[in-house]
Design a protein around this motif. Structure first.
Motif, PDB file in Angstrom:
ATOM      1  N   TYR A 182     119.343  46.812  94.361  1.00  0.00           N
ATOM      2  CA  TYR A 182     120.739  46.782  93.917  1.00  0.00           C
ATOM      3  C   TYR A 182     120.983  47.831  92.834  1.00  0.00           C
ATOM      4  O   TYR A 182     121.971  48.568  92.874  1.00  0.00           O
ATOM      5  N   VAL A 183     120.062  47.898  91.897  1.00  0.00           N
ATOM      6  CA  VAL A 183     120.232  48.854  90.798  1.00  0.00           C
ATOM      7  C   VAL A 183     120.280  50.284  91.323  1.00  0.00           C
ATOM      8  O   VAL A 183     121.143  51.078  90.944  1.00  0.00           O
ATOM      9  N   PHE A 184     119.357  50.617  92.213  1.00  0.00           N
ATOM     10  CA  PHE A 184     119.313  51.990  92.711  1.00  0.00           C
ATOM     11  C   PHE A 184     120.565  52.338  93.518  1.00  0.00           C
ATOM     12  O   PHE A 184     121.050  53.453  93.472  1.00  0.00           O
ATOM     13  N   GLU A 185     121.065  51.358  94.247  1.00  0.00           N
ATOM     14  CA  GLU A 185     122.247  51.628  95.052  1.00  0.00           C
ATOM     15  C   GLU A 185     123.488  51.823  94.189  1.00  0.00           C
ATOM     16  O   GLU A 185     124.429  52.499  94.584  1.00  0.00           O
ATOM     17  N   ASN A 186     123.483  51.225  93.010  1.00  0.00           N
ATOM     18  CA  ASN A 186     124.709  51.248  92.196  1.00  0.00           C
ATOM     19  C   ASN A 186     124.541  51.942  90.857  1.00  0.00           C
ATOM     20  O   ASN A 186     125.326  51.747  89.946  1.00  0.00           O
ATOM     21  N   TYR A 187     123.479  52.759  90.751  1.00  0.00           N
ATOM     22  CA  TYR A 187     123.130  53.241  89.421  1.00  0.00           C
ATOM     23  C   TYR A 187     124.256  53.971  88.695  1.00  0.00           C
ATOM     24  O   TYR A 187     124.496  53.719  87.508  1.00  0.00           O
ATOM     25  N   GLU A 188     124.951  54.874  89.379  1.00  0.00           N
ATOM     26  CA  GLU A 188     126.000  55.646  88.704  1.00  0.00           C
ATOM     27  C   GLU A 188     126.993  54.732  87.984  1.00  0.00           C
ATOM     28  O   GLU A 188     127.308  54.892  86.813  1.00  0.00           O
ATOM     29  N   LEU A 231     126.553  51.579  87.247  1.00  0.00           N
ATOM     30  CA  LEU A 231     125.887  50.761  86.230  1.00  0.00           C
ATOM     31  C   LEU A 231     125.680  51.554  84.937  1.00  0.00           C
ATOM     32  O   LEU A 231     125.794  51.015  83.847  1.00  0.00           O
ATOM     33  N   TRP A 232     125.360  52.840  85.084  1.00  0.00           N
ATOM     34  CA  TRP A 232     125.147  53.663  83.904  1.00  0.00           C
ATOM     35  C   TRP A 232     126.435  53.757  83.083  1.00  0.00           C
ATOM     36  O   TRP A 232     126.433  53.627  81.853  1.00  0.00           O
ATOM     37  N   ASN A 233     127.556  53.949  83.745  1.00  0.00           N
ATOM     38  CA  ASN A 233     128.826  54.021  83.026  1.00  0.00           C
ATOM     39  C   ASN A 233     129.100  52.737  82.259  1.00  0.00           C
ATOM     40  O   ASN A 233     129.556  52.769  81.117  1.00  0.00           O
ATOM     41  N   LYS A 234     128.793  51.619  82.900  1.00  0.00           N
ATOM     42  CA  LYS A 234     128.980  50.327  82.228  1.00  0.00           C
ATOM     43  C   LYS A 234     128.070  50.224  81.022  1.00  0.00           C
ATOM     44  O   LYS A 234     128.443  49.712  79.977  1.00  0.00           O
ATOM     45  N   TRP A 235     126.836  50.670  81.212  1.00  0.00           N
ATOM     46  CA  TRP A 235     125.852  50.597  80.133  1.00  0.00           C
ATOM     47  C   TRP A 235     126.344  51.367  78.922  1.00  0.00           C
ATOM     48  O   TRP A 235     126.366  50.875  77.809  1.00  0.00           O
ATOM     49  N   LEU A 236     126.774  52.624  79.175  1.00  0.00           N
ATOM     50  CA  LEU A 236     127.185  53.486  78.074  1.00  0.00           C
ATOM     51  C   LEU A 236     128.383  52.887  77.338  1.00  0.00           C
ATOM     52  O   LEU A 236     128.442  52.890  76.107  1.00  0.00           O
ATOM     53  N   GLU A 237     129.290  52.333  78.096  1.00  0.00           N
ATOM     54  CA  GLU A 237     130.483  51.730  77.516  1.00  0.00           C
ATOM     55  C   GLU A 237     130.104  50.579  76.576  1.00  0.00           C
ATOM     56  O   GLU A 237     130.540  50.519  75.437  1.00  0.00           O
ATOM     57  N   LEU A 268     115.066  51.139  81.863  1.00  0.00           N
ATOM     58  CA  LEU A 268     113.948  52.025  81.549  1.00  0.00           C
ATOM     59  C   LEU A 268     112.707  51.702  82.369  1.00  0.00           C
ATOM     60  O   LEU A 268     112.023  52.597  82.866  1.00  0.00           O
ATOM     61  N   ASN A 269     112.390  50.421  82.507  1.00  0.00           N
ATOM     62  CA  ASN A 269     111.203  50.040  83.276  1.00  0.00           C
ATOM     63  C   ASN A 269     111.294  50.590  84.692  1.00  0.00           C
ATOM     64  O   ASN A 269     110.317  51.078  85.252  1.00  0.00           O
ATOM     65  N   LEU A 270     112.497  50.519  85.249  1.00  0.00           N
ATOM     66  CA  LEU A 270     112.681  50.993  86.616  1.00  0.00           C
ATOM     67  C   LEU A 270     112.591  52.516  86.683  1.00  0.00           C
ATOM     68  O   LEU A 270     112.065  53.079  87.636  1.00  0.00           O
ATOM     69  N   ALA A 271     113.104  53.165  85.648  1.00  0.00           N
ATOM     70  CA  ALA A 271     113.017  54.629  85.618  1.00  0.00           C
ATOM     71  C   ALA A 271     111.550  55.053  85.598  1.00  0.00           C
ATOM     72  O   ALA A 271     111.139  55.967  86.305  1.00  0.00           O
ATOM     73  N   TYR A 272     110.741  54.389  84.779  1.00  0.00           N
ATOM     74  CA  TYR A 272     109.323  54.738  84.694  1.00  0.00           C
ATOM     75  C   TYR A 272     108.595  54.391  85.985  1.00  0.00           C
ATOM     76  O   TYR A 272     107.732  55.126  86.444  1.00  0.00           O
ATOM     77  N   VAL A 293     113.854  58.804  92.549  1.00  0.00           N
ATOM     78  CA  VAL A 293     113.496  59.114  91.162  1.00  0.00           C
ATOM     79  C   VAL A 293     114.636  59.872  90.477  1.00  0.00           C
ATOM     80  O   VAL A 293     114.942  59.634  89.303  1.00  0.00           O
ATOM     81  N   ARG A 294     115.293  60.753  91.224  1.00  0.00           N
ATOM     82  CA  ARG A 294     116.393  61.496  90.608  1.00  0.00           C
ATOM     83  C   ARG A 294     117.587  60.603  90.262  1.00  0.00           C
ATOM     84  O   ARG A 294     118.321  60.862  89.332  1.00  0.00           O
ATOM     85  N   THR A 295     117.779  59.556  91.058  1.00  0.00           N
ATOM     86  CA  THR A 295     118.893  58.648  90.806  1.00  0.00           C
ATOM     87  C   THR A 295     118.802  58.069  89.407  1.00  0.00           C
ATOM     88  O   THR A 295     119.784  57.987  88.682  1.00  0.00           O
ATOM     89  N   ILE A 296     117.601  57.663  89.023  1.00  0.00           N
ATOM     90  CA  ILE A 296     117.497  56.854  87.814  1.00  0.00           C
ATOM     91  C   ILE A 296     116.800  57.558  86.667  1.00  0.00           C
ATOM     92  O   ILE A 296     116.922  57.157  85.527  1.00  0.00           O
ATOM     93  N   TYR A 297     116.090  58.663  86.969  1.00  0.00           N
ATOM     94  CA  TYR A 297     115.225  59.186  85.918  1.00  0.00           C
ATOM     95  C   TYR A 297     115.980  59.642  84.680  1.00  0.00           C
ATOM     96  O   TYR A 297     115.477  59.564  83.573  1.00  0.00           O
ATOM     97  N   ARG A 298     117.204  60.089  84.855  1.00  0.00           N
ATOM     98  CA  ARG A 298     117.924  60.586  83.680  1.00  0.00           C
ATOM     99  C   ARG A 298     118.137  59.483  82.649  1.00  0.00           C
ATOM    100  O   ARG A 298     118.351  59.769  81.475  1.00  0.00           O
ATOM    101  N   TYR A 299     118.021  58.240  83.083  1.00  0.00           N
ATOM    102  CA  TYR A 299     118.133  57.163  82.103  1.00  0.00           C
ATOM    103  C   TYR A 299     117.078  57.308  81.009  1.00  0.00           C
ATOM    104  O   TYR A 299     117.342  57.056  79.829  1.00  0.00           O
TER     105      TYR A 299
END
Lengths: 357, 615
Positions: B122-128, B130-136, B198-202, B370-376
């Motif tokens: 779920y996280v990988f499919e919706n990362y973009e 989710l990241w916006n929500k996180w930053l907010e 982060l755990n998922l990014a690693y 890896v590119r989807t999430i690594y920037r986290y």
């Protein structure tokens, strides 16, 4: 009309494998593809045939073989083969080459000298079988002067009667008196360093690497395994030198102008562990290796030589290229299988990482 | 059979006598203990040189406490990485030791696997999204912390406005106590968010390393690093702002002239304020200062490192050299296009070497993941360790100021000598004295003596060579952070086992991670603190404990980088790769072994640093 039996290397290509032998065909192909190869000419297998037929060589050999009996699978008979070999080689080497052939070879050699702009240039006479038998036939280095060139061509031909060749043919039930090969007559590179390189890491089959082995002096030192070469591993894509193993190279294989022989000369203590190649040379070799591989479309095993008198990068010559024999032949099977990124992620998440203590 | 090699158990470690009393600085659950000894001895503990390379100030320990919970729970309870458990911490002699907790029983692994699939996909499919929500939500949390009101002084009598029309019902005494409770909750929450992805990014990174290694056994981790790294991440923004400000200054000659002067930043600011162009330029700093100058001058983990906002000499010295370089016609910005072109080239050329369609497809998909999430991994660092920690330290100092004002402490920063459970005692002591009326004493003398004693203990701890590991090293590790972040590998443990008996002056070669390929030789410049950067000369090789975004401009001046701490994805490693500088990270000892002026040779391809000639 008589069949053509002598060629400039640049006239031949891969398709001429059976005409001039593999080595000549590959060198011709390299020249056509624009690589820097020592200039030279090739004697086709037809030259061997003409020589053997038009002189009495074949008859003499056949007569000699009438009384020769030995079992190639019996080790005790090895000595018999060796004696026979010595006799056969002496017979062949005492035969005079047909005058028109001798004249033509001398003309080709003269033209090489003319182009190089120096008299009696040094050449190597190298065997070139249609099927590659690495190390089976002989090669003569630093040959100079027209008469010596002609004589050493005959010596290469006669090396088809060296002990290991006749034993090999006897084992296969092939005729002992005849084994046509080509001969490459190549300008000698006054090598400061030479060696081989593979367009795949021979250790693990990693095709993203070029593995280079080299040592001081002529390449025979590396090919024969008489010195422990330096080893460089370069990444084809990042063009970074990943690994450098500088060995104690002990000696270098060089030409002694006094004795006119090639010999191993011990290196000075401060030279033995010195890197035989500069980094820029390692990278240039890698670039060449990549191009050769791209041209032949399969992993390559390449011999190279670096001249001590020419400036970089013209100093680098390729003297042989052939398909790499171990990894190149492996059937390409999938290592990962067809997996989605999520499957791979799951695999990683469920497999612990081993740490050896 | 040879006995398994091991380090001493925690109970066997002998501490220098000057450290006596160190335990009282940390809460008891954070110490090795008799009652948990069996469990503790089953695990291999290693000193966490990434987050706690220096002796731990009790209040700075709060980040560690917070990550122990946050990191662990995302592995065990949220994303349920099947065989992995959390990372436990213990303090010993003021240093922090950590261990990956041994794997759970098989039935738990099964239960987790089910959830892992569902949640992680779920996280990988919706990362973009989710990241916006996180930053907010993270920025909202930071703003809440900024707006927290801490009394500057106690009113003699509460103002009328708090009595009429109806009494407020509570006073500054309560506000003070509440403010501290609130800020503790906020920092804990921030650290919960820190590990959200982060755990998922690693994990994704490790997966990609595995995939690439199966296809190309000899591929280097530094190359993989280049393939996955993002260029347009928040972490690089502060430096970009400095470049922009420097260019603005070039457009206004008088501003550039002032920036080039060899005077402290506050003097430059004063001069700038005196001219129109200068005031306009300073306004531009004010406009972007929050968040882009909220950058720690260290790792963000220690209060004494400071941030650009309170050590303006740091950004001003960078701008000074940028202005000089711009005047010489040089380009100061990183070329984002060049970086992403190089990344695409690497990926497509490796891909072209893959022989089967199945493998190529799998590789492509692995890369996409890896590119989807690594920037986290790169983005969160700026927002948590830099931006929010800068806010935190400033706020905590407001409490410190108040305690100093009423003679509970001597210096503002002494507040960091008390842990998060103790600070409320000091605050309560002060609030009580105020409430009691005139003449009621605090225990200021007691607190001050304690602070002085603790400072001495920490000094002694700094001189103590802490053991790198405790207990018996394990044969396998499943916890992604342990491998990825701390780089716990066979070689590393073997090196620790060799011990540090060699005198530093006898060391001629040190090993670390081959973080960025290439070889460079030159004079070393040891930079223990970022302030030392003013001494750095063009073409020197930087040797530092570790670096972070605020160090980025340093990389335009140096020939190579060497750090004590940090793996292949550490800041120094990433930036070195981008600038094409050789770098060796995670050597553990570079800053203690190498001295400024030593001629050193850095081989970023093999991870070795040779001391060619001692200064």
């Amino acid at each position: 009309m008589a069949e053509k039996w002598i060629y400039w290397l640049k006239e031949v290509g891969q398709e001429d494998n059976n005409v001039v032998g593999k080595k000549c065909a590959n060198l011709g192909e390299l020249i056509k593809a624009g690589f820097h190869v020592p200039p030279g000419f090739a004697l086709g297998v037809e030259a061997y045939s003409r020589f053997m037929k038009e002189t009495e060589a074949t008859d003499i050999l056949l007569k000699f073989l009438e009384t020769f009996h030995a079992d190639p699978n019996n080790v005790a008979d090895t000595l018999k083969f060796e004696e026979a070999s010595n006799a056969m080689r002496a017979m062949v080497e005492s035969v005079r080459m047909p005058p028109d052939m001798e004249k033509t070879i001398k003309e080709y050699y003269a033209e090489m000298c003319r182009i190089a702009g120096c008299e009696n240039i040094y050449v190597a006479a190298r065997s070139a079988g249609p099927v590659s038998h690495p190390g089976q036939y002989e090669t003569y280095l630093n040959v100079s002067g027209a008469d010596d060139v002609v004589f050493n061509v005959i010596r290469v031909w006669s090396s088809t009667f060296n002990t290991r060749s006749i034993i090999a043919r006897a084992r296969l039930g092939l005729p002992l008196h005849y084994d046509p090969i080509g001969v490459a007559v190549l300008t000698m590179v006054d090598a400061k360093a030479a060696g081989v390189m593979f367009t795949v890491n021979p250790v693990n089959g990693d095709e993203s690497k070029v593995a280079i082995e080299g040592s001081f002096g002529y390449g025979e030192a590396v090919v024969s395994g008489n010195v422990t070469p330096d080893r460089y591993l370069v990444d084809k894509i990042t063009m970074e030198i990943d690994e450098k193993i500088i060995s104690d190279k002990g000696s270098e294989f060089i030409y002694n102008p006094e004795t006119k022989e090639m010999e191993y000369v011990e290196l000075a203590p401060d030279q033995r562990k010195r890197q035989c190649l500069e980094d820029k040379e390692v990278l240039e070799l890698t670039r060449l290796a990549k191009k050769v591989e791209a041209h032949f479309r399969c992993p390559q095993d390449i011999e190279w030589s670096i001249s001590r008198s020419l400036p970089f990068p013209e100093s680098i010559f390729l003297v042989q290229a052939r398909p790499e024999s171990v990894w190149g032949k492996k059937k390409k099977e999938s290592v990962l299988g067809k997996k989605s990124g999520m499957e791979l992620l799951f695999e990683r998440a469920t497999t612990p990482i081993k740490v050896k203590i | 059979m040879a006995e398994a090699k091991k380090f001493p158990y925690a109970s066997e470690v002998v501490l220098p006598p000057e450290l006596a009393g160190w335990e009282e600085m940390y809460p008891p659950q954070r110490l090795f203990s008799k009652d948990r000894q069996a469990w503790e001895n089953k695990h291999f503990w290693f000193q966490d040189k990434i987050h706690a390379p220096e002796p731990m100030y009790p209040l700075d320990d709060i980040f560690q406490e917070a990550w122990q919970i946050a990191l662990s729970q995302f592995t065990t309870r949220v994303f349920c990485i099947p065989p992995a458990q959390g990372v436990a911490q213990r303090m010993l002699g003021c240093y922090m030791y950590i261990t990956p907790v041994e794997p759970p029983p098989p039935e738990v692994i099964g239960e987790k696997a089910e959830r892992f699939g569902k949640r992680v996909f779920y996280v990988f499919e919706n990362y973009e999204k989710l990241w916006n929500k996180w930053l907010e939500k993270f920025q909202a949390l930071g703003r809440e912390m900024e707006s927290l009101k801490i009394p500057k002084e106690f009113d003699k009598y509460v103002p009328d406005s708090e009595v009429f029309p109806a009494p407020r019902g509570y006073t500054q005494a309560y506000e003070l106590i509440e403010a501290f409770n609130t800020i503790i909750s906020q920092i804990f929450k921030a650290w919960q968010y820190h590990f959200e992805y982060l755990n998922l990014a690693y994990l994704a990174y490790l997966m990609f390393v595995d995939t690439a290694r199966k296809l190309f056994p000899g591929i280097k981790e530094s190359t993989i690093g280049k393939m996955v790294a993002g260029a347009e991440v928040s972490m690089f923004r502060p430096e970009e702002e400095l470049c922009r400000l420097s260019r603005l200054a070039i457009g206004q000659r008088p501003v550039a002239e002032i920036l080039k002067k060899d005077i402290p930043a506050d003097k430059k600011i004063e001069e700038l304020k005196a001219i129109d162009a200068g005031r306009i330029w300073l306004e531009e700093i004010e406009r972007i200062k929050n968040p882009w100058f909220f950058v720690s001058c260290g790792s963000g983990w220690y209060h004494y490192e400071g941030s650009w906002t309170n050590k303006m000499d740091v950004p001003f010295s960078y701008m000074q050299s940028y202005v000089q370089r711009l005047e010489k016609g040089e380009t100061i910005e990183r070329s984002l296009t060049a970086i992403s072109e190089e990344r695409n080239r690497l990926v497509s050329e490796y891909k072209a070497l893959i022989k089967t369609d199945d493998d190529r497809k799998s590789f492509e998909d692995a890369y996409k993941v890896v590119r989807t999430i690594y920037r986290y991994a790169e983005d969160h660092l700026f927002w948590v360790e830099h931006w929010l920690h800068t806010i935190w330290f400033e706020k905590i100092r407001e409490f410190g100021d108040l305690l100093v004002k009423y003679n509970v402490l001597k210096k503002t920063d002494d507040i960091f000598l008390f842990n998060r459970f103790e600070v409320p005692m000091l605050l309560e002591d002060l609030a009580t004295a105020w409430a009691l009326g005139e003449g009621a004493p605090t225990r200021g003398v007691f607190w001050m003596e304690k602070a002085a004693k603790r400072e001495k203990i920490l000094d002694a701890a700094r001189k103590w060579m802490a053991v790198p590991g405790l207990g018996v090293p394990p044969e396998e590790v499943s916890e992604p952070f342990t491998v990825m972040l701390w780089g716990i590998t066979t070689d590393k443990v073997a090196e620790w086992l060799k011990g540090s008996e060699v005198e530093s002056k006898d060391v001629t070669e040190i090993k670390g991670f081959a973080s960025s390929a290439g070889v460079a030789e030159g004079p070393a410049r040891v930079l223990k603190l970022l302030e030392d950067v003013v001494q750095l000369k063009q073409g020197e090789i930087m040797v530092a404990p570790c670096t972070n975004p605020s160090w980025a401009p340093v990389f335009t001046k140096i020939k190579a980088a060497v750090t004590d701490i940090g793996g292949l994805t550490s800041h120094a490693a990433i930036v070195s790769r981008e600038y094409g500088l050789p770098s060796v990270t995670g050597t553990g000892i570079a800053t203690s072994v190498i001295k400024t002026g030593d001629i050193i040779k850095v081989d970023g391809s093999t991870g070795t640093v040779v001391i060619v000639k001692r200064a």
